[in-house]
Design a protein around this motif. Structure first.
Motif, mmCIF file in Angstrom:
data_model
loop_
_atom_site.group_PDB
_atom_site.id
_atom_site.type_symbol
_atom_site.label_atom_id
_atom_site.label_comp_id
_atom_site.label_asym_id
_atom_site.label_seq_id
_atom_site.Cartn_x
_atom_site.Cartn_y
_atom_site.Cartn_z
ATOM 1 N N ALA A 195 -21.415 4.877 2.188
ATOM 2 C CA ALA A 195 -20.563 3.734 2.517
ATOM 3 C C ALA A 195 -19.410 4.148 3.434
ATOM 4 O O ALA A 195 -19.041 3.414 4.365
ATOM 5 C CB ALA A 195 -20.026 3.104 1.233
ATOM 6 N N LEU A 196 -18.834 5.332 3.208
ATOM 7 C CA LEU A 196 -17.734 5.799 4.067
ATOM 8 C C LEU A 196 -18.229 6.105 5.477
ATOM 9 O O LEU A 196 -17.547 5.798 6.467
ATOM 10 C CB LEU A 196 -17.097 7.041 3.444
ATOM 11 N N VAL A 197 -19.397 6.678 5.586
ATOM 12 C CA VAL A 197 -19.965 6.927 6.913
ATOM 13 C C VAL A 197 -20.275 5.610 7.612
ATOM 14 O O VAL A 197 -20.126 5.488 8.838
ATOM 15 C CB VAL A 197 -21.224 7.811 6.790
ATOM 16 N N ALA A 198 -20.691 4.604 6.848
ATOM 17 C CA ALA A 198 -20.896 3.284 7.433
ATOM 18 C C ALA A 198 -19.588 2.720 7.985
ATOM 19 O O ALA A 198 -19.560 2.096 9.055
ATOM 20 C CB ALA A 198 -21.488 2.336 6.386
ATOM 21 N N GLY A 199 -18.490 2.949 7.269
ATOM 22 C CA GLY A 199 -17.196 2.513 7.779
ATOM 23 C C GLY A 199 -16.814 3.213 9.071
ATOM 24 O O GLY A 199 -16.244 2.606 9.988
ATOM 25 N N HIS B 70 -8.043 8.557 8.779
ATOM 26 C CA HIS B 70 -7.467 8.949 10.067
ATOM 27 C C HIS B 70 -7.875 7.980 11.170
ATOM 28 O O HIS B 70 -7.063 7.627 12.040
ATOM 29 C CB HIS B 70 -7.913 10.375 10.405
ATOM 30 N N GLN B 71 -9.131 7.508 11.143
ATOM 31 C CA GLN B 71 -9.569 6.557 12.156
ATOM 32 C C GLN B 71 -8.883 5.200 11.981
ATOM 33 O O GLN B 71 -8.583 4.519 12.978
ATOM 34 C CB GLN B 71 -11.089 6.377 12.063
ATOM 35 N N ILE C 212 -11.986 -5.562 10.406
ATOM 36 C CA ILE C 212 -12.632 -5.677 9.089
ATOM 37 C C ILE C 212 -12.498 -4.373 8.316
ATOM 38 O O ILE C 212 -12.203 -4.367 7.110
ATOM 39 C CB ILE C 212 -14.114 -6.057 9.264
ATOM 40 N N VAL C 213 -12.683 -3.239 8.985
ATOM 41 C CA VAL C 213 -12.649 -1.951 8.291
ATOM 42 C C VAL C 213 -11.240 -1.619 7.826
ATOM 43 O O VAL C 213 -11.061 -0.962 6.783
ATOM 44 C CB VAL C 213 -13.208 -0.854 9.221
ATOM 45 N N ARG C 214 -10.207 -2.056 8.550
ATOM 46 C CA ARG C 214 -8.829 -1.766 8.131
ATOM 47 C C ARG C 214 -8.469 -2.454 6.824
ATOM 48 O O ARG C 214 -7.484 -2.073 6.176
ATOM 49 C CB ARG C 214 -7.857 -2.192 9.236
ATOM 50 N N ARG C 215 -9.247 -3.423 6.412
ATOM 51 C CA ARG C 215 -8.983 -4.081 5.116
ATOM 52 C C ARG C 215 -9.495 -3.237 3.953
ATOM 53 O O ARG C 215 -9.277 -3.598 2.792
ATOM 54 C CB ARG C 215 -9.654 -5.461 5.095
#
Length: 729
Positions: free
Chosen positions: A329-333, A371-372, A343-346
């Protein structure tokens, strides 16, 4: 043939006949004559005279020899190599020994009749699966005298030639079978597409997952080897693979996920969307393997418009207790943040929770995603790095990434973090128990552009300790870092010369090469000769990339010690003479040109070495560049007549591109050196008869301009190009 029989009588000792005892009953050691085999003699009677041996050989010529030959060939050909098992024969003859024995047997046995050779060839073409030790049966030959048969010398020679040809073909076949076997050899797309139709059968999918997995492997092989599927074929295969969701076999499901991810790019988007529902169902499955792989596939096939529908499932997966699911899931983000950053910043709260996970990969991916998320805010990145400095539960992977972020901030934005606190953190990492963290911290310290000798001392000391590590990967990493650092601070690396000298004899040639190149940068004048001898001992065993590294080190060494240029030039010339890539030889030519521009006393020798290169150069582009440089710089050299002689040879021995470059170079010599103009004009007139249009046109233009002094001045006034090969590209 009669002569061969007579010769065989003199060579029929027991020692000579020993290798052939398994070929024919008449050679087998028996105590007495077997019943029903009147053609076989006892050992004592056979050893009495060579004539009796030849006679017994002739009696068994027709049936026994051909039968034994067939039996032996069929036994030998039963060995069938496969990828997983190799059958072992009961006799220990290799294929080479077998061919030698059979050649000798046929030469001494006057060969079998032509009617039996078809059986021999048929036996040579069959290789049954099992191996049976064959004991040839004793057959009674027909009662006829060999002496009463009419001579058939020509027919026997024809038969011998055909048998030798058969043996040679058998030898080539056995040799080819000894090579590596590929299970995908001769794979055809149409045949695999036909096999893929089994996916439409529910019983085949549920009861025979292994066969389905093999077909998927073949499809992936065709895809990765560049066999693109047409639109209809891709659609047919894709919909067939979607039927594999019926199977619960984990191995088949993993192969299915991999195939969908690879084929999604070549399939229409409206068709790929059909499988999203099945993948979403797998995201809520109880099987962790299905959940993780479903997330990986979804990140490859969905776009930003569909991310909002699946956001809830991905956020739940980030905080999952299973590390495989959370990491996926983190790699998907990390993938979605490039197209949908809002969306990902939420997901910040879930990602921060995942960063405290005890699992190494989850913690590492969470730090990268955080970091991203904050990369657009410089102060937020500095605050994130400073916060992690005080954390005590970081795993080695996360620590390595934190060291990289800290070093990057010190270079790009020194005001974002406290420099003293940053160095304190890196020094603490130099004392970490993980070698990976220690090396990453040392490399980050020595890579800082404004590092002082005091700050670099601890990092260099740590790298020296890694040079004596039993792990070759650590030795290679340490010596490569020291070699790079020696370009800027050779005096700091000189303290490790004793440790580097011990690595010259390292079993890993890459480590030894880097050690020598580092010593060339930090060594003294007295150590140059010994180091060059060490390089000569294994320069042929290293790759071209390491050879280029050595060439660059030799360039710096020649500038540092100009009186050693003769030995260093000879080394560079040897590199040019040996086989190598275009990049390697271009690096050597650049080195020659660089040294010729920096050192005045080496220019004459440099011209000679460049002329030697174009005498035998397999790269046309490199030859034309060298000819251009000789035409630009050569007329100002005191050895210009010798250069003209070397260039003129290219008009005869090279291809059209090189001949055209040689004509242009000679024209520049004639324009700038009036003493050589008459000789060059003779050479240019010969080029008017060249078979290539470009060469003739250049020669005609040069002759027209050289006849008139004012036109000749135009050649002299041509703008000079830089001498570097890289600048000419």
């Amino acid at each position: 043939m009669n002569e061969l029989r007579a010769r065989f009588g003199a060579l029929s000792s027991p020692l000579m006949l020993a290798p052939f005892r398994f070929l024919d009953p008449w050679v087998a050691p028996v105590a007495s004559e077997p019943a029903g085999c009147p053609g076989i003699k006892s050992p004592s009677s056979r050893a009495s005279s060579s004539e009796e041996v030849s006679k017994s050989l002739s009696l068994n010529l027709d049936r026994s020899s051909s039968s034994s030959l067939r039996c032996f060939l069929s036994s030998e050909m039963r060995v069938r190599r496969s990828r997983r098992r190799v059958a072992r024969t009961t006799f220990s003859l290799s294929s080479a020994s077998f061919l030698n024995a059979m050649a000798s047997y046929c030469a001494f046995s006057s060969l079998a009749p032509a009617t039996d050779m078809g059986m021999v060839r048929a036996a040579a073409g069959r290789r049954p699966k099992t191996v049976v030790a064959h004991q040839p049966t004793c057959r009674v030959p027909e009662s006829r005298e060999m002496s009463s048969a009419p001579p058939r010398e020509e027919e026997e020679e024809t038969v011998m030639a055909s048998v030798i040809k058969e043996f040679q073909g058998l030898k080539d076949k056995l040799k080819n079978e000894d090579q590596d076997y590929s299970p995908f050899l001769g794979l055809e797309k149409n045949a695999v597409m036909h096999e893929a139709r089994m996916f439409n059968e529910p019983e085949m999918v549920t009861k025979h997952p292994r066969r389905c997995r093999k077909v998927l492997t073949k499809l992936l092989y065709l895809l990765l080897m560049g066999n693109n599927f047409s639109g209809s074929e891709a659609t047919e295969v894709f919909f067939g693979v979607t039927k594999l969701f019926q199977s619960l076999n984990p191995h088949l499901r993993r192969m299915m996920y991999l195939f969908i991810k690879e084929v999604a790019e070549s399939t229409a988007s409206e068709e790929v969307v059909i499988v999203v529902a099945s993948l979403t169902k797998d995201m809520n499955s109880k099987e962790d393997l299905f959940r993780a792989n479903a997330i990986r596939v979804l990140t490859k096939i969905i776009d930003s418009s569909m991310l909002g529908q699946l956001e809830r499932y991905i956020r739940q997966a980030i905080v999952d207790k299973t590390p495989m699911v959370a990491s996926a899931a983190l790699v998907a983000g990390l993938r979605f943040i490039k197209g949908s950053p809002e969306i990902v910043r939420r997901w910040v709260s879930e990602v921060q929770e995942a960063s405290t996970s005890p699992h190494e990969t989850v913690q590492y991916h969470a730090m990268c995603l955080l970091h991203q998320i904050r990369a657009h805010d410089r102060l937020a990145v500095g605050k994130l790095v400073t916060q992690y400095w005080r954390s005590s539960g970081l795993q080695p992977l996360a620590l390595c990434q934190l060291v990289r972020y800290s070093a990057r901030l010190l270079v790009s934005d020194p005001g974002a973090v406290d420099r003293k606190a940053c160095f304190a953190f890196m020094e603490s990492c130099l004392r970490h128990k993980s070698d990976m963290v220690v090396f990453e911290a040392a490399r980050a310290v020595v890579s800082l552009p404004d590092i002082s000798a005091t700050d670099a001392f601890t990092a260099v000391t740590v790298l020296r300790l890694l040079l004596s590590s039993p792990k070759s990967v650590l030795r290679f990493a340490a010596v490569r870092t020291l070699s790079w650092f020696a370009q800027r601070h050779p005096e700091q690396v000189a303290q490790a010369n004793q440790d580097l000298e011990q690595l010259i004899s390292d079993d890993n040639r890459s480590v030894a090469t880097l050690a020598i190149t580092t010593l060339l940068k930090t060594g003294s004048r007295s150590s140059v000769d010994s180091l060059m001898k060490e390089i000569h001992s294994f320069i042929a065993d290293i790759s071209d990339d390491f050879k280029r590294m050595v060439v660059r080190a030799v360039r710096e060494l020649c500038i540092k010690y100009p009186d050693k240029f003769r030995m260093l030039f000879m080394f560079l010339t040897n590199v040019l003479r040996e086989e190598g890539s275009f990049e390697l030889k271009s690096e050597v030519v650049d080195t020659f040109l660089h040294l010729m521009s920096k050192l005045d006393h080496v220019r004459e020798h440099g011209y000679f070495h460049l002329c030697e290169l174009i005498e035998d150069c397999e790269y046309t582009t490199l030859s034309t560049r060298v000819l251009h440089v000789l035409g630009e710089r050569g007329p100002d050299s005191p050895v210009a007549p010798r250069l003209v002689r070397s260039i003129s040879n290219r008009l005869i021995l090279e291809n059209a591109w090189v001949r055209a470059a040689a004509v242009s170079a000679l024209a520049k010599f004639a324009a700038r050196l009036p003493a050589l103009r008459s000789s060059v004009l003779v050479l240019l007139r010969r080029s008017l008869l060249d078979e290539d249009d470009e060469v003739r046109d250049r020669a005609a233009l040069a002759l027209r301009q050289l006849v008139d002094e004012r036109r000749a001045a135009r050649i002299v006034e041509l703008p000079r190009l830089p001498g570097s090969v890289d600048a000419l590209r």
